[in-house]
Structures are given as C-alpha cells and as structure tokens.
Design an enzyme around this catalytic site. Structure first.
Site, PDB file in Angstrom:
ATOM      1  N   CYS A  39       0.826  -1.213   0.000  1.00  0.00           N
ATOM      2  CA  CYS A  39       0.000   0.000   0.000  1.00  0.00           C
ATOM      3  C   CYS A  39       0.857   1.259   0.000  1.00  0.00           C
ATOM      4  CB  CYS A  39      -0.893   0.021   1.231  1.00  0.00           C
ATOM      5  SG  CYS A  39      -1.945  -1.421   1.416  1.00  0.00           S
TER       6      CYS A  39
ATOM      7  N   ARG B 220       4.423  -0.074  -6.404  1.00  0.00           N
ATOM      8  CA  ARG B 220       4.405  -0.877  -5.177  1.00  0.00           C
ATOM      9  C   ARG B 220       3.406  -2.023  -5.248  1.00  0.00           C
ATOM     10  NH1 ARG B 220       6.601   1.914  -0.619  1.00  0.00           N
ATOM     11  NH2 ARG B 220       5.150   0.918   0.805  1.00  0.00           N
TER      12      ARG B 220
ATOM     13  N   TRP C 123      -3.453  -2.351  -1.296  1.00  0.00           N
ATOM     14  CA  TRP C 123      -3.220  -3.754  -1.633  1.00  0.00           C
ATOM     15  C   TRP C 123      -4.024  -4.562  -0.631  1.00  0.00           C
ATOM     16  CZ3 TRP C 123      -0.710  -8.126   0.532  1.00  0.00           C
ATOM     17  CH2 TRP C 123      -0.336  -9.121  -0.373  1.00  0.00           C
TER      18      TRP C 123
ATOM     19  N   ASN D 112      -1.391   2.136   6.054  1.00  0.00           N
ATOM     20  CA  ASN D 112      -0.655   0.961   5.602  1.00  0.00           C
ATOM     21  C   ASN D 112      -0.396   0.068   6.799  1.00  0.00           C
ATOM     22  OD1 ASN D 112      -0.518   2.131   3.098  1.00  0.00           O
ATOM     23  ND2 ASN D 112       1.682   2.547   3.155  1.00  0.00           N
ATOM     24  N   GLY D 113      -0.372  -1.241   6.587  1.00  0.00           N
ATOM     25  CA  GLY D 113      -0.052  -2.161   7.668  1.00  0.00           C
ATOM     26  C   GLY D 113      -1.231  -3.007   8.073  1.00  0.00           C
TER      27      GLY D 113
ATOM     28  N   GLU E 247      15.757 -18.260  -8.509  1.00  0.00           N
ATOM     29  CA  GLU E 247      15.382 -16.902  -8.917  1.00  0.00           C
ATOM     30  C   GLU E 247      14.808 -16.880 -10.325  1.00  0.00           C
ATOM     31  OE1 GLU E 247      14.921 -12.722  -9.032  1.00  0.00           O
ATOM     32  OE2 GLU E 247      14.904 -14.257  -7.464  1.00  0.00           O
TER      33      GLU E 247
ATOM     34  N   LYS F  62      11.141 -15.398 -11.099  1.00  0.00           N
ATOM     35  CA  LYS F  62      10.919 -14.286 -12.026  1.00  0.00           C
ATOM     36  C   LYS F  62       9.875 -14.651 -13.068  1.00  0.00           C
ATOM     37  CE  LYS F  62      13.036 -11.950 -10.698  1.00  0.00           C
ATOM     38  NZ  LYS F  62      12.563 -11.331  -9.438  1.00  0.00           N
TER      39      LYS F  62
ATOM     40  N   GLU G 185       6.352 -14.831 -11.444  1.00  0.00           N
ATOM     41  CA  GLU G 185       5.886 -13.507 -11.032  1.00  0.00           C
ATOM     42  C   GLU G 185       5.210 -12.751 -12.169  1.00  0.00           C
ATOM     43  OE1 GLU G 185       8.705 -11.701  -7.522  1.00  0.00           O
ATOM     44  OE2 GLU G 185       9.556 -11.810  -9.531  1.00  0.00           O
TER      45      GLU G 185
ATOM     46  N   HIS H 196      14.359 -36.849  -7.004  1.00  0.00           N
ATOM     47  CA  HIS H 196      13.738 -37.141  -5.708  1.00  0.00           C
ATOM     48  C   HIS H 196      12.305 -36.618  -5.653  1.00  0.00           C
ATOM     49  CE1 HIS H 196      17.458 -38.705  -4.078  1.00  0.00           C
ATOM     50  NE2 HIS H 196      18.089 -37.623  -4.511  1.00  0.00           N
TER      51      HIS H 196
ATOM     52  N   LYS I 196       5.658  -4.354  -4.633  1.00  0.00           N
ATOM     53  CA  LYS I 196       7.097  -4.138  -4.669  1.00  0.00           C
ATOM     54  C   LYS I 196       7.698  -4.193  -3.268  1.00  0.00           C
ATOM     55  CE  LYS I 196      11.011  -3.033  -6.658  1.00  0.00           C
ATOM     56  NZ  LYS I 196      11.692  -4.042  -7.488  1.00  0.00           N
TER      57      LYS I 196
END
Length: 596
Positions: free
Chosen positions: A2, A28, A74, A100-101, A470, A474, A477, A493, A591
């Site tokens: 957010c 973000r 968000w 935010n939070g 990674e 990527k 995402e 395995h 982000k």
C-alpha cells in the site's frame, strides 16, 4: 505494498500533487486508490482498480483544498471494492484516514465501537481508526489529541495519515511501517516512499516508530510518544526524478534489466582496488565479526542471501540463510557473537525487519544490505551496506538482485580478510560481460519457442542453485505460469514425476566441478521427452546434449551464475511479453511487502 501520499501547501496544487504521488507509488502494487481533500468539508473519492480509474471519476475541474491525503491499497481485509478502498471516514465525515499495515486488534476495537453506536461501511481493519478519532472528539479532544489517542489504542504495524475539515494540517504516525516527510518551498509532503514526491522536493525527514508528525504549509512538528517536540534530521535524496522514467523502453522491467551494467559499476565504485587486490567498504570499517553469520531475507533477496552464505562458507566462515518469515518461528539460536545480515531491497520488508529486530533484542550485531538510503533497516541496524542500484520501479526485482549478489561477494571478501587480484579482476569485468549478454542474447527467440508450455523447471548446482530458484520466481511472477527451481540433484527425488514434453527445463551448466553432474540431470529429463535449454559458458561441451543454448561469458564459478541470471531475466520478460501480461505490475504482488 500500500502507498500513502499527503500534501499541504498551495490549495490549487493539492489535486495535482495527490495524483502525481499516487502515480509515483503505482510500482508498489495495489488494487484500489483514493484521495481525501480537506476544505470547509471533506471531499473523498475512491475507486477499485488503477489510479487512472480514480482519475477518470474525479470532477473535470479538479479537487483542491487546504490539504489532502491519498492511498493505493493492496487488499488484506476485504476484497478490492470501492467501499474497501481508502481513505476511510468516521460516521459524520469529520476525519479521513489512510493506513498501511495491519491492525491486529481491529476486531475487538470494531466490536466496542459498534456497541457504542458507530456504523461501519467497509470490511477493512483501517476503518476503526477514524471511528476511534471520532470517539475521542466526542469526548472533547481536539484533533491532535484525538489522533494521538486513537494511535495509542492500535496494535500491529501501521503508517497512518489523517486530515480534518477546515484544517490545513495533515497528521501522521508510524509503527513498523515506513513514512517519510518531504520539505518543499511550496508546502510539505508525506509518503510511504520517496518516489511519491521526488518530483517536488529532495529534502526529507524519516519518521521514527512512536513519533507523531503534524505538517502544515509552513511548518513541520514532530513529537514523541509523550508529546515532547523532537528536532528532526533533514536528509537529501540523491535520486533524479528522471531516473525513474522508462527512457524509451516498453516496460520498467526491461529498462532495469538493461541498467545492470551501470548498477554494478555504481555498486563497485570506490570499493575495489585492482592494484592492491583488495575490497574496502568504508561504511563497514568498524564491523568486527568473529562469530557465525546468519542471513535473513525474503523472495528474491533470499535467493541472493543463499548465494552470499555459500560465498562465506567457501571461505571457511560459518554461514546460514533463513527465510525471514520463519526466523522467529523456528527459534534460531542467535547470540551476541552472531552477525545477522538482513538482505532487503527496500529496507522495509516487514518479515526481514521483524527478524532483524529480534536479533537486535538479543544483542547480536546486525547489518542491513539494502538499496534505500534512510530506510528502516538502514536506520535500525548496527551497520549498513548500500547496493547502490538506483530506483527500481518494476515489481519483479532485476538489477537489485544482481547488485545484491555483487555486494555480497564484496562483503564475503571483506569478512574473510581476502587479498586477491584475481577476485577484483573478475568482479570489475562483470559490467562489460553483462553488457555482452544483453547485446547478444537470443532469449527472445527462445521465449517464443517455449511460451506456450504447461510449466517450466529450472535446475542448477552450487552457485547456480540460487539462480535457478530466482529464474523460476521471475517467470512465475510476471508470466503467471507454473515454474519451479530446484537444486539439480533433487529432480530425481520427486519433481521428475512432473516432467513431460511440455515442461521445458532450463539447466544452468557452467564450467566447474559440477558441470558433468548437471549434464547427467539433463539426460534424465531428456529421457522423459522434456526439451532442455542450457544456460552455459561451455557451449561446445553442452550444445549437442540440449535443444537450445543461452550462452554467457566465462567469469569463474562464483560469478558466471550472475551472468546466467541475466539470460533468465530476459527469458521471463519475453515470455510474459508474448503472453500479454502486466509486466511491471503483476497481479496480486507488491514491490515493498510491509505487512507480515
């Protein structure tokens, strides 16, 4: 995650500043947006969707006033709807709030407020805040005291900003969620991140946990939890607003992939001496590390940390890597002799900050490896090393990952007391080698070949293993396709059961002792009909055994994987481009992840 923007100054600029700020925070990740402007009354506009949707809903003449706040949300509590979008107001629209939070005790607060007669119109945790302020105002408290009273009742993480009718003051507070204040010639600003107001000022004050700020067109007042005035430190931001533009590229991500040679040069500047074969990091001159090293990180930064931990172990330094979100859960043994390194691009990642704060509480030495000057990690850790990658707007990290890898390589050299001309030569050659990959890569053609696959596997050994992880991250995402990364030996395995002719395997096969074993894993997947793309610096040895080759220069076992990652970034970008995905703002992602 957010985003918050606030402004008080020239009334005819409020509308433009808020929309510019929201646009600057789009990177973000968000799913709704809104603004509130204070004049004789409060004017609130908010919409689910993008900032452009909000802007289209605003009056053609704009919305100006004494002060304003804006928000990109968000979703956490409640889906993305107009009603759940911020700002939120109290019953009588006498205060508007953005947040935010996570308010951990919101359910209990909401029950109490509803019992007192307050009516809620959203599913969010945020809406308790304006109602708490309203309750305090009903008891006779003026705006500042009511705002402080509400904040003191909150449990969890938060960055909060509020405006009242007929007032030019914006009130703000934070706890474990970032807020930065901007000092301008034509008023004052606040935001969750500097890009929101970098077009207007480069003078900033970072609000600390427990502090409350009041900004007016001509003044900035910060007080502590007891109400005592605090004298702030004013910093200057070195970023040029033009650095955050696309510079002619179709997407920020592609631009930032191509900025990696410059980012690595900036990371190395003034830190390596080829003549002496040494690495010198001035900001770590007083770092004394004789005990074990623990890395804590999330996502892409975690993959970089895996790379860093291997670099240290190779030099005889005990090093472990932990997902920051699991650090507290697992009760990791940590003591005053431990160096805990938090790898975080933004310096605000909630899980990583939680792990670092836990390490601080037990007396361990903490080091932030971050990109953002003045971030929470940089301020709260004992030491900080900046990766100097410059602003990264695309949600999917690219140049910051490469810069983290190089910074960690230098950190390992320093902690080991290494003196190696060969090491310095290798690391100084990286920017030109990355440029060579960018100039010559056939990644777009490879992406076209495999863009319609059912799933993708990425495999590698040693230093290539984190890069395989990674590469898969990527791709998933930004393309929304299933991709998984594995240490190459793990294929047999379990994951091998998923391999078919429609699951291409990207194999990182670079020169060194593990190349032959990785080629053995390539044979295993080829025997099941899967096409194989090799990312390699030994094409003559590998080419006959695979379907396609993405070649990279040879840079030694430690650094060739950095070059291999560039190829995988390009593959991910071009597959997502071929599929028509929202590359810079992938769905459901943010982000800067500032909630646990």
């Amino acid at each position: 995650m957010c985003g918050i923007i606030g402004y008080t100054g020239q009334r005819e600029r409020v509308h433009d500043v808020l929309l510019t700020g929201l646009a600057g925070l789009e990177y973000r990740g968000y799913d709704s947006a809104g603004i509130a402007v204070a004049d004789e009354s409060l004017t609130v506009h908010k919409r689910a969707g993008e900032v452009a949707t909000l802007e289209a809903a605003l009056p053609t003449e704009g919305v100006d006033g004494l002060a304003g706040i804006g928000h990109t949300r968000w979703s956490t509590h409640g889906p993305p709807t107009d009603a759940n979008a911020h700002p939120h107001t109290d019953c009588d629209a006498q205060v508007a709030v953005v947040h935010n939070g996570i308010i951990e005790n919101y359910a209990a607060l909401r029950r109490d407020l509803e019992a007192e007669g307050h009516t809620f119109t959203s599913e969010t945790d945020t809406e308790v805040i304006p109602h708490l302020i309203e309750a305090a105002r009903e008891r006779g408290a003026p705006p500042e005291a009511a705002f402080r009273d509400a904040i003191q009742q909150l449990e969890g993480s938060y960055a909060v900003a509020a405006v009242f009718p007929d007032s030019e003051t914006v009130y703000a507070a934070r706890h474990e969620s970032p807020l930065v204040l901007g000092l301008g010639d034509d008023g004052h600003y606040l935001a969750s991140d500097v890009p929101a107001f970098i077009d207007f000022t480069d003078r900033v004050v970072y609000l600390e946990d427990g502090q409350l700020a009041q900004i007016t067109p001509s003044a900035l007042v910060i007080t502590d939890e007891q109400g005592a005035v605090v004298t702030p430190t004013v910093d200057r931001i070195a970023w040029d607003p033009e650095d955050a533009g696309k510079a002619g590229y179709d997407h920020y991500m592609l631009k930032e992939i191509h900025e990696q040679p410059a980012a690595i040069r900036q990371c190395l500047r003034g830190r390596v001496s080829e003549l002496e074969g040494t690495v010198t990091i001035d900001e770590l001159a007083d770092l004394d590390c004789e005990g074990p090293v623990q890395f804590v990180a999330c996502g892409t930064s975690y993959h970089a940390a895996l790379y860093g931990a291997r670099l240290l172990r190779e030099r005889g330094i005990p090093a472990q890597c932990f997902l920051a979100s699991e650090y507290a859960v697992d009760s990791i043994p940590v003591s005053a002799e431990t160096l805990v390194v938090g790898v975080t691009q933004s310096g605000e990642t909630a899980d990583t900050m939680g792990a670092l704060r836990q390490a601080n509480r037990v007396g361990a030495t903490t080091l932030a490896l971050t990109n953002v000057v003045g971030s929470s990690a940089a301020r709260e850790c004992d030491h900080v090393m900046y990766i100097r990658a410059g602003p990264e707007i695309g949600v999917a990290a690219t140049k910051t990952f490469a810069s983290q890898q190089v910074a960690l390589a230098m950190l390992a050299s320093v902690l080991a007391g290494e003196r190696s001309t060969a090491f310095v030569e290798r690391v100084r050659a990286l920017p030109d080698q990355i440029q060579q990959v960018l100039d010559e890569s056939p990644a777009r053609a490879v992406a076209e070949t495999y863009a319609d696959a059912d799933a993708y596997f990425f495999i590698g050994r040693g230093y290539n293993a984190p890069v395989a992880l990674e590469g898969a991250l990527k791709l998933k995402e930004i393309s929304y396709t299933h991709a998984e990364g594995f240490a190459a030996g793990e294929l047999k395995h379990g994951p091998l059961a998923l391999v078919t002719e429609r699951t291409p395997v990207f194999a990182l096969v670079t020169s060194g002792s593990s190349a032959a074993k990785t080629l053995g894993n390539v044979k295993e997947v080829e025997a099941r009909g899967a096409p194989v793309v090799a990312v390699t610096d030994i094409p003559n040895e590998v080419g006959q055994a695979v379907d396609d080759v993405l070649e990279v220069p040879s840079a030694g076992p430690r650094f060739t994987p950095i070059l291999a990652n560039i190829q995988l970034q390009l593959v991910a970008y071009w597959i997502a481009h071929r599929l028509g995905r929202s590359i810079d703002k992938p769905r459901n992602l943010a982000k800067s992840v500032t909630v646990d």
